[in-house]
Design a protein around this motif. Structure first.
Motif, PDB file in Angstrom:
ATOM      1  N   MET A   1      -1.314   5.952   8.954  1.00 31.97           N
ATOM      2  CA  MET A   1      -0.695   5.138   8.075  1.00 31.97           C
ATOM      3  C   MET A   1      -1.395   3.765   8.526  1.00 31.97           C
ATOM      4  SD  MET A   1       1.809   7.434   6.450  1.00 31.97           S
ATOM      5  CE  MET A   1       2.496   6.214   5.782  1.00 31.97           C
TER       6      MET A   1
ATOM      7  N   ASN B   1      -4.620   2.404   8.457  1.00 32.06           N
ATOM      8  CA  ASN B   1      -4.643   2.003   6.393  1.00 32.06           C
ATOM      9  C   ASN B   1      -3.932   1.196   6.114  1.00 32.06           C
ATOM     10  OD1 ASN B   1      -7.200   4.397   5.542  1.00 32.06           O
ATOM     11  ND2 ASN B   1      -5.941   5.125   6.723  1.00 32.06           N
TER      12      ASN B   1
ATOM     13  N   ALA C   1       0.929   5.706  -0.458  1.00 34.23           N
ATOM     14  CA  ALA C   1       0.332   7.411  -0.577  1.00 34.23           C
ATOM     15  C   ALA C   1       0.700   7.947  -1.013  1.00 34.23           C
ATOM     16  CB  ALA C   1      -0.158   7.397   1.008  1.00 34.23           C
TER      17      ALA C   1
ATOM     18  N   ILE D   1      -0.676   1.557   5.693  1.00 29.60           N
ATOM     19  CA  ILE D   1      -0.191   2.292   4.307  1.00 29.60           C
ATOM     20  C   ILE D   1       1.671   1.899   5.113  1.00 29.60           C
ATOM     21  CG2 ILE D   1       0.968   4.521   2.957  1.00 29.60           C
ATOM     22  CD1 ILE D   1      -2.242   5.227   3.393  1.00 29.60           C
TER      23      ILE D   1
ATOM     24  N   GLN E   1      -8.667   6.098  -1.223  1.00 28.31           N
ATOM     25  CA  GLN E   1      -7.867   4.516  -1.901  1.00 28.31           C
ATOM     26  C   GLN E   1      -8.064   4.818  -3.117  1.00 28.31           C
ATOM     27  OE1 GLN E   1      -8.412   0.368  -1.436  1.00 28.31           O
ATOM     28  NE2 GLN E   1      -7.166   0.027  -3.155  1.00 28.31           N
TER      29      GLN E   1
ATOM     30  N   LYS F   1       0.714  -0.747  -0.033  1.00 30.71           N
ATOM     31  CA  LYS F   1      -0.078   0.174   0.104  1.00 30.71           C
ATOM     32  C   LYS F   1       0.566   1.379   0.158  1.00 30.71           C
ATOM     33  CE  LYS F   1      -4.014  -1.712   1.977  1.00 30.71           C
ATOM     34  NZ  LYS F   1      -5.188  -2.150   2.896  1.00 30.71           N
TER      35      LYS F   1
END
Ligand code: ATP
Length: 368
Positions: free
Chosen positions: A91, A94, A5, A96, A53, A3
């Protein structure tokens, strides 16, 4: 699935949307989930809907749009550890652990600090009971890759920052407009352009528009600049020129470190005992930042965005944090903090009036 960002931070610059589009689509192409963080570090600290996303279609039409569609902000909270801790928590929540940031040297410095603190931020979140040990386990390291978005072209180690050529094109267009009216009335115009410590925009605009005289921070005029300017402009007028254009960088200084202002220059050109020209000042301001990106910035943002995704996927905990540069027309990865350090050194030498050293430093490539 990895993942990643992507975020835009600091002042906006044309081409940032090309970066976001390239990161999203390259990320998806490489089987990653890609998230956009809205409003720069502010969005990372706030979390929730600020971290979204992105699908392939979400960035449709991004290439031709100016500014940054995912927003940017200055974020006070991120300067402090508690703000960065909240950002780390958002983060992890999520999933990430890789961040691609497009911004100026401040944003890139913040990113590096965040990366360095990451393990201790996570430990503290666990010790405070805000996260479980099992939640942080997969996210031991934070990968950061920087892209330089700035209209000023003011970062060492790269030939061009994303947005600089768009701003330059805008300035030239504006000077062309001004020239038509200047010529009609036989006027002089003192045009102030952006760039902060850096005179690149002013210098290149002067070359590209054939300006009569120029002031930049890196090369202050000699003490007799008043006589020199009047002499040059008088000569141009005697050769039949009906318009006078003087370009002044917002950071222009004289030999003694005093600011050279558009008003000082205007008063001199208008002085009845001297040239006595009908003189106006135009401060171009934010039109230099606005509008769509020129082809070069779309290309640069796209190629560098693709490279940033590759860099993130290839990074190991031992890899030095990099930013994506362009040198001699090649897209390259370079150590991030060496470039930021050198940029700050040049700016501070200019402030301290040590121009020759600053220029020597600006001309030397730091080692890879
Ligand atoms: P520009 O060149 O347009 O000014 P920039 O990235 O240098 O862009 P800054 O305002 O310096 O702009 O930084 C943007 C944001 O990055 C800040 O609002 C802050 O949230 C974060 N930041 C900057 N410097 C630091 C730092 N030293 N430590 C932590 N965060 C920082």
């Amino acid at each position: 699935r990895k993942k990643i960002a992507v975020m835009t931070s600091g002042g906006d610059s044309p081409g940032m949307n090309a970066v976001v589009r390239a990161v999203v689509r390259m990320g998806i192409h490489m089987d990653c989930d890609v998230f956009a963080v809205y409003e720069g570090y502010e969005g990372l600290v706030r979390g929730g809907n600020y971290i979204k996303q992105m699908g392939w279609e979400d960035v449709r039409g991004y290439l031709s749009e100016g500014g940054t569609l995912i927003g940017t902000a200055r974020c006070m909270a991120f300067y402090e550890r508690p703000g960065r801790m909240t950002a780390a928590k958002n983060m992890v929540l999520n999933g990430i652990d890789a961040l691609i940031i497009c911004g100026g040297d401040g944003s890139l410095t913040g990113a590096d600090k965040f990366r360095a603190e990451w393990p201790s931020l996570l430990e503290e979140l666990v010790s405070k009971g805000e996260l479980q040990q099992s939640q942080i386990e997969p996210y031991k390291h934070l990968n950061i890759v920087g892209l330089v978005g700035s209209i000023d072209n003011d970062l060492s180690g790269t030939d061009a920052t994303i947005g600089a050529y768009s701003a330059l094109a805008r300035i030239c267009e504006m000077v062309d407009y001004i020239e038509a009216t200047a010529s009609s009335h036989s006027r002089a115009f003192v045009i102030e352009v952006m760039g902060r410590h850096c005179g690149w925009l002013a210098l290149m605009a002067a070359v590209a528009t054939g300006a009569d005289f120029l002031f930049i921070p890196e090369k202050p005029r000699e003490d007799n600049w008043r006589e020199e300017m009047c002499q040059v402009i008088k000569q141009h007028r005697e050769m039949g020129k009906r318009k006078t254009i003087v370009i002044i960088a917002e950071g222009a200084l004289d030999k003694h470190g005093e600011k050279v202002t558009p008003t000082m220059v205007k008063d001199l050109l208008a002085d009845k005992d001297g040239l006595g020209l009908d003189t106006r000042i135009t401060t171009l301001g934010h039109v230099q930042r606005g509008g769509t990106a020129v082809a070069y910035d779309r290309m640069l943002g796209t190629l560098q965005g693709v490279e940033a995704v590759k860099a993130v996927l290839e990074a190991t905990p031992e890899t030095e944090t990099c930013f994506i540069a362009i040198t001699e027309n090649k897209i390259a990865r370079k150590p991030l903090m060496a470039a930021v350090k050198e940029t700050k050194e040049v700016a501070s030498l200019i402030e301290q009036q040590r121009f020759n050293e600053a220029m020597a430093l600006r001309d030397t490539e730091f080692s890879d």
